[in-house]
Design a protein around this motif. Structure first.
Motif, mmCIF file in Angstrom:
data_model
loop_
_atom_site.group_PDB
_atom_site.id
_atom_site.type_symbol
_atom_site.label_atom_id
_atom_site.label_comp_id
_atom_site.label_asym_id
_atom_site.label_seq_id
_atom_site.Cartn_x
_atom_site.Cartn_y
_atom_site.Cartn_z
ATOM 1 N N GLY A 84 -40.645 -13.942 -6.254
ATOM 2 C CA GLY A 84 -40.732 -13.006 -7.371
ATOM 3 C C GLY A 84 -39.568 -13.091 -8.329
ATOM 4 O O GLY A 84 -39.640 -12.568 -9.448
ATOM 5 N N ASP A 85 -38.464 -13.741 -7.903
ATOM 6 C CA ASP A 85 -37.306 -13.881 -8.786
ATOM 7 C C ASP A 85 -37.611 -14.858 -9.921
ATOM 8 O O ASP A 85 -38.358 -15.829 -9.745
ATOM 9 C CB ASP A 85 -36.092 -14.395 -8.013
ATOM 10 C CG ASP A 85 -35.528 -13.366 -7.063
ATOM 11 O OD1 ASP A 85 -35.995 -12.210 -7.116
ATOM 12 O OD2 ASP A 85 -34.635 -13.711 -6.261
ATOM 13 N N THR A 86 -36.998 -14.609 -11.053
ATOM 14 C CA THR A 86 -37.080 -15.534 -12.181
ATOM 15 C C THR A 86 -35.790 -16.348 -12.223
ATOM 16 O O THR A 86 -34.692 -15.787 -12.171
ATOM 17 C CB THR A 86 -37.260 -14.777 -13.510
ATOM 18 O OG1 THR A 86 -38.476 -14.019 -13.449
ATOM 19 C CG2 THR A 86 -37.323 -15.744 -14.684
ATOM 20 N N ARG A 145 -33.533 -19.775 -13.909
ATOM 21 C CA ARG A 145 -33.353 -20.669 -15.043
ATOM 22 C C ARG A 145 -32.971 -22.052 -14.534
ATOM 23 O O ARG A 145 -32.608 -22.221 -13.361
ATOM 24 C CB ARG A 145 -32.266 -20.126 -15.973
ATOM 25 C CG ARG A 145 -32.638 -18.819 -16.658
ATOM 26 C CD ARG A 145 -31.477 -18.279 -17.462
ATOM 27 N NE ARG A 145 -30.338 -17.970 -16.609
ATOM 28 C CZ ARG A 145 -29.168 -17.527 -17.057
ATOM 29 N NH1 ARG A 145 -28.986 -17.363 -18.358
ATOM 30 N NH2 ARG A 145 -28.184 -17.268 -16.215
ATOM 31 N N SER A 160 -32.148 -25.524 -9.414
ATOM 32 C CA SER A 160 -33.514 -25.547 -9.946
ATOM 33 C C SER A 160 -33.574 -26.485 -11.142
ATOM 34 O O SER A 160 -32.795 -26.340 -12.081
ATOM 35 C CB SER A 160 -33.948 -24.142 -10.359
ATOM 36 O OG SER A 160 -35.212 -24.195 -10.988
ATOM 37 N N GLU A 196 -37.312 -23.849 -15.258
ATOM 38 C CA GLU A 196 -37.256 -22.396 -15.434
ATOM 39 C C GLU A 196 -38.606 -21.812 -15.084
ATOM 40 O O GLU A 196 -39.647 -22.365 -15.429
ATOM 41 C CB GLU A 196 -36.897 -22.057 -16.882
ATOM 42 C CG GLU A 196 -36.821 -20.567 -17.167
ATOM 43 C CD GLU A 196 -36.390 -20.281 -18.589
ATOM 44 O OE1 GLU A 196 -36.649 -19.160 -19.068
ATOM 45 O OE2 GLU A 196 -35.802 -21.181 -19.212
ATOM 46 N N GLY A 197 -38.592 -20.725 -14.336
ATOM 47 C CA GLY A 197 -39.857 -20.122 -13.957
ATOM 48 C C GLY A 197 -39.688 -19.020 -12.928
ATOM 49 O O GLY A 197 -38.592 -18.476 -12.748
ATOM 50 N N LYS A 198 -40.773 -18.707 -12.232
ATOM 51 C CA LYS A 198 -40.811 -17.615 -11.269
ATOM 52 C C LYS A 198 -41.051 -18.165 -9.874
ATOM 53 O O LYS A 198 -41.942 -18.988 -9.663
ATOM 54 C CB LYS A 198 -41.915 -16.632 -11.654
ATOM 55 C CG LYS A 198 -42.064 -15.449 -10.714
ATOM 56 C CD LYS A 198 -43.197 -14.548 -11.178
ATOM 57 C CE LYS A 198 -43.404 -13.377 -10.228
ATOM 58 N NZ LYS A 198 -44.531 -12.507 -10.665
ATOM 59 N N ILE A 199 -40.253 -17.730 -8.904
ATOM 60 C CA ILE A 199 -40.407 -18.175 -7.522
ATOM 61 C C ILE A 199 -41.692 -17.592 -6.953
ATOM 62 O O ILE A 199 -41.884 -16.370 -6.942
ATOM 63 C CB ILE A 199 -39.212 -17.724 -6.657
ATOM 64 C CG1 ILE A 199 -37.889 -18.220 -7.246
ATOM 65 C CG2 ILE A 199 -39.380 -18.214 -5.223
ATOM 66 C CD1 ILE A 199 -37.711 -19.696 -7.203
ATOM 67 N N VAL A 200 -42.597 -18.494 -6.500
ATOM 68 C CA VAL A 200 -43.862 -18.020 -5.935
ATOM 69 C C VAL A 200 -43.933 -18.228 -4.423
ATOM 70 O O VAL A 200 -44.730 -17.580 -3.738
ATOM 71 C CB VAL A 200 -45.064 -18.706 -6.623
ATOM 72 C CG1 VAL A 200 -45.158 -18.261 -8.072
ATOM 73 C CG2 VAL A 200 -44.970 -20.222 -6.541
ATOM 74 N N ILE A 203 -42.210 -23.028 -7.790
ATOM 75 C CA ILE A 203 -41.866 -22.228 -8.960
ATOM 76 C C ILE A 203 -43.023 -22.277 -9.958
ATOM 77 O O ILE A 203 -43.507 -23.365 -10.292
ATOM 78 C CB ILE A 203 -40.578 -22.739 -9.623
ATOM 79 C CG1 ILE A 203 -39.417 -22.731 -8.613
ATOM 80 C CG2 ILE A 203 -40.218 -21.912 -10.842
ATOM 81 C CD1 ILE A 203 -38.130 -23.311 -9.168
ATOM 82 N N GLU A 204 -43.455 -21.134 -10.410
ATOM 83 C CA GLU A 204 -44.493 -21.055 -11.435
ATOM 84 C C GLU A 204 -43.844 -21.310 -12.786
ATOM 85 O O GLU A 204 -42.891 -20.625 -13.162
ATOM 86 C CB GLU A 204 -45.157 -19.684 -11.412
ATOM 87 C CG GLU A 204 -46.363 -19.585 -12.342
ATOM 88 C CD GLU A 204 -47.012 -18.225 -12.264
ATOM 89 O OE1 GLU A 204 -48.168 -18.149 -11.836
ATOM 90 O OE2 GLU A 204 -46.332 -17.239 -12.625
#
Length: 438
Positions: A28-30, A32, A51, A54-58, A77-78
């Motif tokens: 759920g974390d975003t 960079r 990373s 950049e995106g959201k950890i799924v 990562i989304e």
């Protein structure tokens, strides 16, 4: 939207797996680009995984302390765009998740015994037994006189048996009988919660703390276990008169230039080891017991044990044979600082040919150091203590230090081990020779 999958990187040197020692993100974390996602460890070196997107950890694969194979997916990562992995849509929930008629029947069946329970006959139990608590009642009251420490409470054998069966320690039960004797009714009142427990200045602590052994501590455990399992150790101990060397060391520190480091004992001992290795080169060696090959090194790459907040590390002073006392001290201080602040590199932690370990001022009288495999020798330093020594017909105070050193008995005979340490001892007791060419 797409999914970018990050895999366990290949850190080289034939490493096939690494241990996850820290997660810096959660689902759920975003994140960079270049944010640190996790830290992994392999052979005492910790590597951070950044990373690339950049995106959201799924999703996160693997827990702290888990060994993960190189190339295995660890983070998804989304991201905007296609990503590098196919998006897998979650399948629809199966119909079985809806409560079927069978489930209703099960619920009715489960409730049936509750209704029928009162009708079930139970054998009579003695009233005196009382219900046994799940855990001993050990919470003392804040009032009431304490029972003296070590005092054995007075009670009849039958009362002791009841208390033991109920998990109660009689030291906390207040007795109303003569001389504070605990009666059966006192125990009944305590079990029913109607009596105040006896306070005591001593309270047992039965807590158990479990800590998972991971990261550097697990690497240390594995290496030392392997060394003790594979290597037949022989430990040789002798004392060294350090009086003259200590006087010289203090003089050099008082007269050193501003650009010169403060001298500890370690650079002097390293220099003495270098001189001894000229005569006994097979102690600066690696033994490959699987191939049956002993590799002797012309260079003296001295491993230096450094205690850090995360555990013991062995930093390597390379080519000690080509360094003087001041340069040895400077390099030792640099490596120790890097090990403690976490900036030491993998190359600075590998490749030692013989190791020096010291516990400093708490070094005790004797120790039995474990060989840093695949090396064949380790020199251990104990503390310096003022002792009376008989010289020229009288006892005089001298600064004495023990060297406790271990050797691989498959390669090093006891005679050679003793001669090697005696060579070091003579150099330390005549410190002027340490400044001469080996």
């Amino acid at each position: 939207m797409g999914v970018h999958t990050i895999k366990m990187p290949d850190v080289g040197e034939g490493i096939t797996e690494a241990e996850i020692v820290e997660w810096n993100v959660s689902v759920g974390d975003t994140v960079r680009e270049d944010d640190v996602l996790a830290a992994v460890m392999t052979d005492k070196a910790t590597v951070e995984i950044p990373s690339p997107v950049e995106g959201k950890i799924v999703s996160i694969e693997g827990e702290v302390g888990q060994m993960t194979a190189v190339g295995s997916a660890i983070v998804s990562i989304e991201v905007e765009g296609a990503g590098n992995s196919p998006v897998e849509k979650a399948p629809p929930p199966p119909a079985a998740k809806e409560p079927p008629p069978v489930a209703e029947a099960s619920e009715e069946a489960a409730e049936a015994p509750v209704e029928a329970a009162p009708a079930k006959a139970e054998p009579a139990r003695p009233a005196a037994a009382g219900p046994a608590p799940a855990a001993p009642r050990r919470v003392p009251a804040t009032n009431g006189p304490p029972r003296p420490e070590g005092e054995r409470p007075l009670a009849a054998p039958s009362v002791r048996k009841r208390a033991m069966d109920a998990g109660i320690e009689l030291v906390y039960v207040r007795g109303s009988g003569p001389a504070g004797r605990i009666l059966s009714e006192d125990l009944d009142a305590y079990i029913a919660g109607k009596a105040e427990p006896v306070t005591s200045s001593f309270q047992p602590n039965n807590t158990i703390t479990e800590t998972k052994v991971i990261g550097l501590r697990r690497k240390i455990a594995e290496r030392l276990q392997d060394a003790k399992k594979r290597i037949p150790h022989i430990t040789y101990v002798d004392e060294v008169d350090m009086t003259e060397l200590e006087e010289l060391r203090h003089h050099l520190n008082e007269t050193r230039r501003p650009d010169q480091p403060k001298l500890t004992l370690l650079p002097f001992i390293m220099r003495a080891m270098v001189k001894a290795l000229r005569t006994y080169p097979k102690l600066s060696a690696h033994f490959d017991d699987e191939a049956g090959i002993l590799r002797e090194f012309g260079a003296a790459h001295i491993g230096m044990a450094v205690q850090t907040a995360n555990g013991l590390m062995v930093a390597v002073v390379r080519n000690a044979e080509a360094r003087d006392i001041w340069n040895l001290a400077e390099e030792a201080q640099r490596l120790a600082a890097a090990a403690r602040d976490g900036t030491i590199t993998r190359e600075e932690l590998t490749g030692s040919t013989i190791t020096l370990t010291s516990l400093g001022s708490i070094g005790g009288i004797v120790s039995t150091p474990v060989i840093n495999s695949p090396e064949v020798a380790i020199v251990g330093v104990n503390k310096i203590a003022m002792r009376p020594v008989y010289q020229d017909g009288a006892f005089v105070p001298r600064k004495i230090m023990n060297l406790s050193s271990s050797f691989d008995h498959r390669i090093v005979d006891g005679w050679d081990a003793a001669e090697f340490i005696q060579h070091i001892r003579r150099s330390l007791e005549t410190p002027a020779t340490l400044f001469m060419e080996p």
